[in-house]
Design a protein around this motif. Structure first.
Motif, short mmCIF file in Angstrom:
data_model
loop_
_atom_site.label_atom_id
_atom_site.label_comp_id
_atom_site.label_asym_id
_atom_site.label_seq_id
_atom_site.Cartn_x
_atom_site.Cartn_y
_atom_site.Cartn_z
N ALA A 132 -20.93 33.79 3.07
CA ALA A 132 -19.77 34.36 3.46
C ALA A 132 -18.94 34.89 2.40
CB ALA A 132 -19.09 33.33 4.56
N ARG A 145 -18.66 35.79 10.22
CA ARG A 145 -19.04 34.63 10.45
C ARG A 145 -17.96 33.69 9.83
NH1 ARG A 145 -24.02 35.08 6.48
NH2 ARG A 145 -24.75 36.23 8.23
N LEU A 146 -16.80 34.16 9.37
CA LEU A 146 -15.67 33.42 9.12
C LEU A 146 -14.63 33.43 10.02
CD1 LEU A 146 -15.30 34.19 5.18
CD2 LEU A 146 -16.60 31.78 6.31
N SER A 169 -16.06 37.96 5.63
CA SER A 169 -17.49 37.99 6.77
C SER A 169 -17.26 37.55 8.12
CB SER A 169 -18.43 36.82 6.18
OG SER A 169 -18.81 37.38 4.79
N PRO A 196 -15.59 27.64 5.95
CA PRO A 196 -16.85 28.07 6.17
C PRO A 196 -17.55 27.12 7.22
CG PRO A 196 -16.83 27.52 3.87
CD PRO A 196 -15.51 27.30 4.28
N GLN A 231 -22.71 27.15 5.02
CA GLN A 231 -22.35 28.19 4.34
C GLN A 231 -21.82 28.25 3.16
OE1 GLN A 231 -21.28 31.59 6.47
NE2 GLN A 231 -22.86 31.11 7.46
#
Length: 119
Positions: free
Chosen positions: A60, A11-12, A9, A94, A98
């Motif tokens: 994630a 977002r990671l 992901s 994360p 998350q």
């Protein structure tokens, strides 16, 4: 061989030490599955959109695909998969709030697999 693909992901991105993960993953593949160090190849693919269950917030994903030439036992593949998950626990952090969904799969390359190296 091995061909390693890591989908993760977006977002990671800041909390995933990809170079260190790949280095230690290659070591594990050599030790557990008897691969040659120069043959280990890992590519990372950042995924923008992730949906888990009914919503997208707070989740994630990381999934590691390892494709090896035929001949490894199911036990060897399972040991390698567990090693991958241990490395993900170590190298993926994360963000607050998350939930990380981490998974791994080891499979055999199809008999049609071919490669070349050149300049």
């Amino acid at each position: 061989m091995p061909q390693i693909t890591v989908d993760y992901s977006e977002r990671l991105a800041d909390g995933f030490d990809r170079p260190a993960f790949a280095r230690d993953l290659h070591t594990a593949v050599v030790e557990i599955a008897a691969a040659r160090p120069p043959a280990c190849k890992t590519r990372f693919r950042r995924t923008e959109d992730v949906v888990v269950g009914p919503d997208t917030g707070g989740h994630a994903l990381v999934h590691v695909h390892i494709a090896l030439l035929a001949g490894r036992s199911d036990e060897t593949k399972a040991r390698l998969t567990e090693a991958v998950l241990d490395l993900l626990r170590q190298y993926v952090k994360p963000s607050e709030g998350q939930t990380l969904h981490a998974s791994a799969e080891v499979r055999e390359l199809d008999a049609s697999y071919r490669k070349f190296e050149g300049e």
